[in-house]
Design a protein around this motif. Structure first.
Motif, PDB file in Angstrom:
ATOM      1  N   ILE A 263      56.615  39.117  46.931  1.00  0.00           N
ATOM      2  CA  ILE A 263      56.895  37.746  46.510  1.00  0.00           C
ATOM      3  C   ILE A 263      55.875  36.778  47.104  1.00  0.00           C
ATOM      4  O   ILE A 263      55.375  35.885  46.428  1.00  0.00           O
ATOM      5  CB  ILE A 263      58.327  37.352  46.910  1.00  0.00           C
ATOM      6  CG1 ILE A 263      59.346  38.223  46.165  1.00  0.00           C
ATOM      7  CG2 ILE A 263      58.590  35.874  46.617  1.00  0.00           C
ATOM      8  CD1 ILE A 263      60.780  37.967  46.569  1.00  0.00           C
ATOM      9  N   GLY A 264      55.559  36.947  48.396  1.00  0.00           N
ATOM     10  CA  GLY A 264      54.584  36.075  49.025  1.00  0.00           C
ATOM     11  C   GLY A 264      53.192  36.219  48.437  1.00  0.00           C
ATOM     12  O   GLY A 264      52.497  35.223  48.199  1.00  0.00           O
ATOM     13  N   ILE A 265      52.783  37.451  48.180  1.00  0.00           N
ATOM     14  CA  ILE A 265      51.465  37.683  47.579  1.00  0.00           C
ATOM     15  C   ILE A 265      51.415  37.134  46.163  1.00  0.00           C
ATOM     16  O   ILE A 265      50.426  36.528  45.747  1.00  0.00           O
ATOM     17  CB  ILE A 265      51.134  39.189  47.600  1.00  0.00           C
ATOM     18  CG1 ILE A 265      50.994  39.678  49.048  1.00  0.00           C
ATOM     19  CG2 ILE A 265      49.854  39.474  46.828  1.00  0.00           C
ATOM     20  CD1 ILE A 265      50.791  41.167  49.165  1.00  0.00           C
ATOM     21  N   SER A 266      52.494  37.320  45.419  1.00  0.00           N
ATOM     22  CA  SER A 266      52.540  36.793  44.055  1.00  0.00           C
ATOM     23  C   SER A 266      52.491  35.266  44.052  1.00  0.00           C
ATOM     24  O   SER A 266      51.841  34.667  43.191  1.00  0.00           O
ATOM     25  CB  SER A 266      53.812  37.272  43.346  1.00  0.00           C
ATOM     26  OG  SER A 266      53.830  38.676  43.233  1.00  0.00           O
ATOM     27  N   SER A 267      53.145  34.629  45.013  1.00  0.00           N
ATOM     28  CA  SER A 267      53.112  33.173  45.101  1.00  0.00           C
ATOM     29  C   SER A 267      51.692  32.677  45.342  1.00  0.00           C
ATOM     30  O   SER A 267      51.241  31.708  44.714  1.00  0.00           O
ATOM     31  CB  SER A 267      54.039  32.686  46.222  1.00  0.00           C
ATOM     32  OG  SER A 267      55.374  33.058  45.960  1.00  0.00           O
ATOM     33  N   ALA A 268      50.976  33.339  46.245  1.00  0.00           N
ATOM     34  CA  ALA A 268      49.581  32.961  46.497  1.00  0.00           C
ATOM     35  C   ALA A 268      48.725  33.185  45.253  1.00  0.00           C
ATOM     36  O   ALA A 268      47.862  32.359  44.927  1.00  0.00           O
ATOM     37  CB  ALA A 268      49.035  33.757  47.676  1.00  0.00           C
ATOM     38  N   ALA A 269      48.967  34.285  44.552  1.00  0.00           N
ATOM     39  CA  ALA A 269      48.209  34.563  43.328  1.00  0.00           C
ATOM     40  C   ALA A 269      48.513  33.537  42.245  1.00  0.00           C
ATOM     41  O   ALA A 269      47.607  33.132  41.490  1.00  0.00           O
ATOM     42  CB  ALA A 269      48.519  35.966  42.823  1.00  0.00           C
ATOM     43  N   HIS A 270      49.761  33.081  42.161  1.00  0.00           N
ATOM     44  CA  HIS A 270      50.111  32.062  41.170  1.00  0.00           C
ATOM     45  C   HIS A 270      49.393  30.751  41.452  1.00  0.00           C
ATOM     46  O   HIS A 270      48.915  30.089  40.523  1.00  0.00           O
ATOM     47  CB  HIS A 270      51.625  31.829  41.168  1.00  0.00           C
ATOM     48  CG  HIS A 270      52.398  33.020  40.728  1.00  0.00           C
ATOM     49  ND1 HIS A 270      53.713  33.232  41.094  1.00  0.00           N
ATOM     50  CD2 HIS A 270      52.041  34.084  39.955  1.00  0.00           C
ATOM     51  CE1 HIS A 270      54.127  34.371  40.564  1.00  0.00           C
ATOM     52  NE2 HIS A 270      53.138  34.901  39.876  1.00  0.00           N
ATOM     53  N   ARG A 271      49.302  30.366  42.727  1.00  0.00           N
ATOM     54  CA  ARG A 271      48.578  29.139  43.067  1.00  0.00           C
ATOM     55  C   ARG A 271      47.098  29.251  42.710  1.00  0.00           C
ATOM     56  O   ARG A 271      46.507  28.309  42.167  1.00  0.00           O
ATOM     57  CB  ARG A 271      48.753  28.840  44.556  1.00  0.00           C
ATOM     58  CG  ARG A 271      50.165  28.421  44.941  1.00  0.00           C
ATOM     59  CD  ARG A 271      50.205  27.866  46.347  1.00  0.00           C
ATOM     60  NE  ARG A 271      49.893  28.875  47.342  1.00  0.00           N
ATOM     61  CZ  ARG A 271      50.803  29.650  47.928  1.00  0.00           C
ATOM     62  NH1 ARG A 271      52.076  29.536  47.600  1.00  0.00           N
ATOM     63  NH2 ARG A 271      50.453  30.539  48.838  1.00  0.00           N
ATOM     64  N   GLN A 272      46.510  30.403  43.000  1.00  0.00           N
ATOM     65  CA  GLN A 272      45.105  30.609  42.648  1.00  0.00           C
ATOM     66  C   GLN A 272      44.905  30.550  41.131  1.00  0.00           C
ATOM     67  O   GLN A 272      43.919  29.999  40.636  1.00  0.00           O
ATOM     68  CB  GLN A 272      44.628  31.958  43.187  1.00  0.00           C
ATOM     69  CG  GLN A 272      44.651  32.066  44.700  1.00  0.00           C
ATOM     70  CD  GLN A 272      44.292  33.451  45.165  1.00  0.00           C
ATOM     71  OE1 GLN A 272      43.621  34.213  44.466  1.00  0.00           O
ATOM     72  NE2 GLN A 272      44.742  33.816  46.364  1.00  0.00           N
ATOM     73  N   TRP A 273      45.856  31.131  40.405  1.00  0.00           N
ATOM     74  CA  TRP A 273      45.740  31.163  38.943  1.00  0.00           C
ATOM     75  C   TRP A 273      45.811  29.761  38.364  1.00  0.00           C
ATOM     76  O   TRP A 273      45.033  29.407  37.473  1.00  0.00           O
ATOM     77  CB  TRP A 273      46.864  32.027  38.382  1.00  0.00           C
ATOM     78  CG  TRP A 273      46.841  32.150  36.889  1.00  0.00           C
ATOM     79  CD1 TRP A 273      46.039  32.957  36.145  1.00  0.00           C
ATOM     80  CD2 TRP A 273      47.658  31.422  35.964  1.00  0.00           C
ATOM     81  NE1 TRP A 273      46.310  32.789  34.810  1.00  0.00           N
ATOM     82  CE2 TRP A 273      47.293  31.856  34.671  1.00  0.00           C
ATOM     83  CE3 TRP A 273      48.654  30.466  36.106  1.00  0.00           C
ATOM     84  CZ2 TRP A 273      47.901  31.350  33.527  1.00  0.00           C
ATOM     85  CZ3 TRP A 273      49.259  29.976  34.975  1.00  0.00           C
ATOM     86  CH2 TRP A 273      48.881  30.410  33.695  1.00  0.00           C
ATOM     87  N   VAL A 274      46.728  28.931  38.849  1.00  0.00           N
ATOM     88  CA  VAL A 274      46.853  27.560  38.350  1.00  0.00           C
ATOM     89  C   VAL A 274      45.583  26.768  38.632  1.00  0.00           C
ATOM     90  O   VAL A 274      45.074  26.042  37.761  1.00  0.00           O
ATOM     91  CB  VAL A 274      48.078  26.872  38.970  1.00  0.00           C
ATOM     92  CG1 VAL A 274      48.072  25.383  38.645  1.00  0.00           C
ATOM     93  CG2 VAL A 274      49.355  27.516  38.451  1.00  0.00           C
ATOM     94  N   ILE A 275      45.047  26.891  39.847  1.00  0.00           N
ATOM     95  CA  ILE A 275      43.819  26.167  40.190  1.00  0.00           C
ATOM     96  C   ILE A 275      42.672  26.605  39.291  1.00  0.00           C
ATOM     97  O   ILE A 275      41.890  25.775  38.793  1.00  0.00           O
ATOM     98  CB  ILE A 275      43.464  26.397  41.672  1.00  0.00           C
ATOM     99  CG1 ILE A 275      44.512  25.729  42.566  1.00  0.00           C
ATOM    100  CG2 ILE A 275      42.074  25.853  41.989  1.00  0.00           C
ATOM    101  CD1 ILE A 275      44.328  26.038  44.040  1.00  0.00           C
ATOM    102  N   SER A 276      42.580  27.930  39.039  1.00  0.00           N
ATOM    103  CA  SER A 276      41.510  28.438  38.177  1.00  0.00           C
ATOM    104  C   SER A 276      41.667  27.951  36.738  1.00  0.00           C
ATOM    105  O   SER A 276      40.687  27.547  36.095  1.00  0.00           O
ATOM    106  CB  SER A 276      41.504  29.970  38.219  1.00  0.00           C
ATOM    107  OG  SER A 276      40.543  30.502  37.343  1.00  0.00           O
TER     108      SER A 276
END
Length: 238
Positions: free
Chosen positions: A40-53
């Motif tokens: 869940i924590g890794i996915s949350s970080a990946a979601h933030r990166q995806w939105v910024i990208s």
């Protein structure tokens, strides 16, 4: 007496539900303290990166963003439809006097009287309705992100919404989706309550073992994902 038949239900069913609650309370603290060790924590970080990208290169990736969110909405819609169909089937069984009064008594360990069986169906129905509520809220947040992710500033004007705000909206959507999934899994375990509380406890132990394997990741993979995320965020600010 009814008490002599229901003592297993009064012990094993609360124990099964308590195990689900304690596991997710521990998982929540794990996500807060060591997010790099949890999916869940890794996915949350990946979601933030995806939105910024997606928002940084909106002209090139706007279609990709919309399609990705559409797939998420379709997945949440499928699960919501599944839960409401199960609720409809349980309501039909509950309204049937014959079905409630004529249980497979020989295969049930624990309470299996008309009142007990009706209570079982009512509890299971309430659990699936809670899952449906979580899925429906998740769809609403996904729909909001679907609009907001393409809102960027034009002609030198500042953006109406920031990537951080869109990330929080997306995080709420996925958290509600996860909550719906976990409630749905507990509802699947409770379905076996019709045949006795022992099966519910065994199924709960099995489901928790599977969830643990899915929720906890290796430390090296988590640290690498978080390090890459920090590096990308630093580059985006330059």
């Amino acid at each position: 007496m009814e008490w002599s038949k229901s003592y297993l239900d009064l012990i094993l069913i609360p124990l099964s539900l308590l195990s689900f609650f304690l596991y997710h309370a521990w998982l929540w603290r794990k996500v807060e303290a060591e997010p790099h060790l949890t999916d869940i924590g890794i996915s949350s970080a990946a979601h933030r990166q995806w939105v910024i990208s997606m928002m940084k290169e909106n002209d090139k990736k706007n279609i990709l963003a919309v399609q990705t969110l559409r797939n998420s909405i379709m997945g949440a819609t499928l699960m919501a439809s599944t839960t409401i169909l199960l609720c409809t089937g349980l309501a039909a069984v509950l309204s049937s006097t014959y079905s409630v009064k004529h249980s497979v008594n020989g295969a049930v360990y624990g309470a299996h009287g008309p009142l007990s069986l009706a209570l079982k169906y009512a509890v299971i129905l309430a659990v699936f309705l809670a899952a449906f509520y979580a899925y429906s809220l998740s769809i609403w947040f996904f729909s909001q992100v679907n609009f907001l992710i393409n809102v960027v500033g034009d002609c030198g004007s500042p953006p109406v919404v920031s990537p951080e705000y869109v990330s929080r909206m997306l995080e709420k959507a996925f958290m509600l989706w996860i909550a719906g999934n976990r409630i749905f899994y507990s509802g699947i375990s409770l379905l076996l309550w019709i045949f006795g509380p022992t099966l519910v406890l065994l199924c709960s132990v099995f489901v928790l073992q599977v969830l643990y394997k899915m929720d906890i990741n290796g430390e090296e993979d988590g640290v690498r994902v978080f390090a890459e995320g920090d590096e990308r965020r630093a580059k985006s600010l330059v």
